[in-house]
Design a protein around this motif. Structure first.
Motif, PDB file in Angstrom:
ATOM      1  N   ASP A  73       4.479   7.372  -0.959  1.00 56.73           N
ATOM      2  CA  ASP A  73       4.358   6.595   0.272  1.00 56.73           C
ATOM      3  C   ASP A  73       3.718   5.229   0.035  1.00 56.73           C
ATOM      4  N   GLN A  74       4.378   4.167   0.545  1.00 49.89           N
ATOM      5  CA  GLN A  74       3.868   2.801   0.418  1.00 49.89           C
ATOM      6  C   GLN A  74       3.589   2.149   1.775  1.00 49.89           C
ATOM      7  N   SER A  75       3.417   2.955   2.802  1.00 53.14           N
ATOM      8  CA  SER A  75       3.155   2.389   4.125  1.00 53.14           C
ATOM      9  C   SER A  75       1.859   1.598   4.166  1.00 53.14           C
ATOM     10  N   TYR A  76       0.899   1.965   3.324  1.00 50.57           N
ATOM     11  CA  TYR A  76      -0.385   1.251   3.295  1.00 50.57           C
ATOM     12  C   TYR A  76      -0.184  -0.238   3.043  1.00 50.57           C
ATOM     13  N   MET A  77       0.642  -0.573   2.067  1.00 46.74           N
ATOM     14  CA  MET A  77       0.849  -1.975   1.702  1.00 46.74           C
ATOM     15  C   MET A  77       1.700  -2.736   2.714  1.00 46.74           C
ATOM     16  N   LEU A  78       2.336  -2.023   3.622  1.00 47.11           N
ATOM     17  CA  LEU A  78       3.203  -2.662   4.615  1.00 47.11           C
ATOM     18  C   LEU A  78       2.544  -2.769   5.983  1.00 47.11           C
ATOM     19  N   ALA A  79       1.298  -2.331   6.090  1.00 44.09           N
ATOM     20  CA  ALA A  79       0.665  -2.175   7.393  1.00 44.09           C
ATOM     21  C   ALA A  79       0.234  -3.486   8.045  1.00 44.09           C
ATOM     22  N   ARG A  80       0.439  -4.624   7.363  1.00 43.59           N
ATOM     23  CA  ARG A  80       0.167  -5.920   8.000  1.00 43.59           C
ATOM     24  C   ARG A  80       1.424  -6.553   8.573  1.00 43.59           C
ATOM     25  N   LEU A  81       2.578  -5.913   8.393  1.00 46.77           N
ATOM     26  CA  LEU A  81       3.803  -6.434   8.991  1.00 46.77           C
ATOM     27  C   LEU A  81       3.722  -6.355  10.505  1.00 46.77           C
ATOM     28  N   SER A  82       4.354  -7.298  11.162  1.00 42.22           N
ATOM     29  CA  SER A  82       4.311  -7.330  12.621  1.00 42.22           C
ATOM     30  C   SER A  82       5.399  -6.439  13.209  1.00 42.22           C
ATOM     31  N   ARG A  83       5.229  -6.091  14.463  1.00 41.79           N
ATOM     32  CA  ARG A  83       6.264  -5.329  15.161  1.00 41.79           C
ATOM     33  C   ARG A  83       7.592  -6.076  15.161  1.00 41.79           C
ATOM     34  N   LYS A  84       7.516  -7.390  15.345  1.00 33.21           N
ATOM     35  CA  LYS A  84       8.735  -8.194  15.383  1.00 33.21           C
ATOM     36  C   LYS A  84       9.464  -8.105  14.051  1.00 33.21           C
ATOM     37  N   GLN A  85       8.723  -8.200  12.941  1.00 35.00           N
ATOM     38  CA  GLN A  85       9.347  -8.089  11.633  1.00 35.00           C
ATOM     39  C   GLN A  85       9.947  -6.702  11.434  1.00 35.00           C
ATOM     40  N   LEU A  86       9.198  -5.675  11.795  1.00 34.16           N
ATOM     41  CA  LEU A  86       9.636  -4.301  11.565  1.00 34.16           C
ATOM     42  C   LEU A  86      10.878  -3.930  12.364  1.00 34.16           C
ATOM     43  N   GLN A  87      11.092  -4.582  13.492  1.00 33.62           N
ATOM     44  CA  GLN A  87      12.270  -4.281  14.313  1.00 33.62           C
ATOM     45  C   GLN A  87      13.569  -4.480  13.553  1.00 33.62           C
ATOM     46  N   ASN A  88      13.537  -5.339  12.536  1.00 28.42           N
ATOM     47  CA  ASN A  88      14.765  -5.685  11.813  1.00 28.42           C
ATOM     48  C   ASN A  88      14.666  -5.368  10.323  1.00 28.42           C
ATOM     49  N   MET A  89      13.949  -4.286  10.006  1.00 29.41           N
ATOM     50  CA  MET A  89      13.812  -3.851   8.623  1.00 29.41           C
ATOM     51  C   MET A  89      14.410  -2.467   8.436  1.00 29.41           C
ATOM     52  N   ILE A  90      14.942  -2.252   7.244  1.00 30.99           N
ATOM     53  CA  ILE A  90      15.470  -0.952   6.857  1.00 30.99           C
ATOM     54  C   ILE A  90      14.937  -0.630   5.464  1.00 30.99           C
ATOM     55  N   PHE A  91      14.355   0.558   5.318  1.00 32.25           N
ATOM     56  CA  PHE A  91      13.847   1.011   4.024  1.00 32.25           C
ATOM     57  C   PHE A  91      14.637   2.252   3.602  1.00 32.25           C
ATOM     58  N   PRO A  92      15.691   2.072   2.817  1.00 32.73           N
ATOM     59  CA  PRO A  92      16.569   3.202   2.496  1.00 32.73           C
ATOM     60  C   PRO A  92      15.937   4.266   1.603  1.00 32.73           C
ATOM     61  N   LEU A  93      14.793   3.969   0.971  1.00 30.60           N
ATOM     62  CA  LEU A  93      14.177   4.951   0.068  1.00 30.60           C
ATOM     63  C   LEU A  93      13.096   5.788   0.749  1.00 30.60           C
ATOM     64  N   GLY A  94      12.929   5.628   2.049  1.00 31.03           N
ATOM     65  CA  GLY A  94      11.826   6.274   2.739  1.00 31.03           C
ATOM     66  C   GLY A  94      11.800   7.784   2.646  1.00 31.03           C
ATOM     67  N   ASN A  95      12.966   8.402   2.499  1.00 36.03           N
ATOM     68  CA  ASN A  95      13.020   9.863   2.446  1.00 36.03           C
ATOM     69  C   ASN A  95      13.274  10.396   1.037  1.00 36.03           C
ATOM     70  N   TYR A  96      13.017   9.544   0.042  1.00 35.94           N
ATOM     71  CA  TYR A  96      13.197   9.943  -1.353  1.00 35.94           C
ATOM     72  C   TYR A  96      11.862   9.917  -2.087  1.00 35.94           C
ATOM     73  N   GLU A  97      11.790  10.682  -3.173  1.00 35.48           N
ATOM     74  CA  GLU A  97      10.705  10.564  -4.126  1.00 35.48           C
ATOM     75  C   GLU A  97      11.198   9.789  -5.341  1.00 35.48           C
TER      76      GLU A  97
END
Length: 338
Positions: free
Chosen positions: A132-156
């Motif tokens: 999990d790398q959500s810690y390093m992404l936790a400063r992103l804004s809601r506006k930015q996150l609305q248009n992001m896709i992380f295809p590896l989120g459900n993989y190890e």
């Protein structure tokens, strides 16, 4: 017509597999390599991946933005006795803005990277526990996150390595890069010295002010550090405080490193609208999978975190990230603790 998406293509295995998965999902992927001027094989590897996948490839020179938004604050933080977190600073101010600029130029809405995290309706969520790398992404804004896709989120990571082999990706066996990108040799103190940002030698002292030895400059140390101090005594020593005003580093036996209260500034709320009263959460106070239970309280323009169990050495300059289950509620920069 396929939806355009701009992917940060680093030349590593994660972004290469992310590109392949996005293609399989029907996106028109453009790879963007973010050039910080250090050379190496990253650009060539990224171009080779783009060629193998048959996707357009672009390069963006981000040196000026990186210097202004990340490198200069990084140096200033160490000189002030803090321990900065450059990746968490870079993501919302340099990396993702560069991806969005190209997406806008191409008429696309979405951007992507090979981070191990998830986004649902603009809300950031954890990836699989092992990576999990959500810690390093936790400063992103809601506006930015609305248009992001992380295809590896459900993989190890091990699964991603396997997919890379299966897809015939040219960087399938490339080792992971663990260093700060602008300090490829991994020695941040030497990097500061090279740029003229070193701090002078001074005294190691105990809590009573007794001198225990000499330190190499406060930029060499962080709270809780127990190695590389070069001080002998009746017990092992740990850094318990850094005092830039007097150029002293306070050492102790480590028994005083626990903190029950942590204060944060510049809160960034993602999974909740804001904080107008107590909120029970779990908290990460450093880049690890360790979380502790705590309660958030509004504290002026910032936030106060009351930990259920004292946390070891919460460090000014690092990030406190708040979770509601798998959802990132928000984050704040640590300024002090008690």
């Amino acid at each position: 017509m396929k939806e355009t998406i701009v992917l940060g293509l680093s030349g590593g295995v994660d972004s290469a597999v992310a590109a392949t998965l996005l293609k399989e999902q029907g996106f028109a992927v453009t790879g963007l390599y973010l050039d910080i001027g250090l050379g190496g094989t990253g650009r060539e590897d990224a171009a080779a991946v783009a060629d193998r996948l048959g996707i357009p490839f672009r390069v963006a020179d981000i040196r000026a933005d990186l210097e202004r938004q990340v490198c200069a604050p990084f140096a200033a933080a160490y000189r002030a006795g803090r321990t900065p977190l450059p990746c968490a600073q870079c993501n919302p101010t340099v990396k993702f803005p560069a991806l969005f600029r190209l997406a806008e130029e191409l008429g696309g809405r979405y951007v992507s990277t090979g981070h191990y995290a998830n986004v649902e309706n603009g809300v950031l969520k954890k990836g699989r526990p092992a990576n999990d790398q959500s810690y390093m992404l936790a400063r992103l804004s809601r506006k930015q996150l609305q248009n992001m896709i992380f295809p590896l989120g459900n993989y190890e990571k091990r699964q991603v390595r396997g997919l890379a082999q299966q897809f015939g990706i040219p960087v399938a066996d490339k080792p992971d890069s663990m260093e700060i990108c602008f300090i490829p040799h991994g020695d941040y103190a030497a990097w500061l010295d090279e740029r003229g940002f070193s701090t002078p030698e001074g005294d190691f002292v105990d809590k009573s002010g007794q001198v225990l030895g000499r330190h190499k400059g406060i930029h060499h140390y962080t709270l809780g550090q127990g190695r590389g101090l070069g001080v002998s005594g009746p017990h092992r020593y740990y850094v318990s405080a850094i005092l830039p005003q007097t150029n002293q580093v306070v050492l102790s036996d480590g028994s005083d490193l626990g903190r029950g209260t942590v204060f944060g500034t510049q809160p960034n709320w993602i999974g909740v609208e804001g904080l107008d009263g107590p909120l029970e959460v779990t908290v990460r106070l450093r880049h690890s999978r360790t979380e502790g239970e705590g309660v958030l309280y509004p504290e002026g323009e910032g936030v106060r975190i009351e930990m259920s169990t004292p946390a070891r050495a919460p460090t000014p300059g690092q990030l406190a990230v708040f979770y509601l289950g798998d959802v990132v509620a928000g984050s704040a920069w640590i300024v002090s603790s008690q």
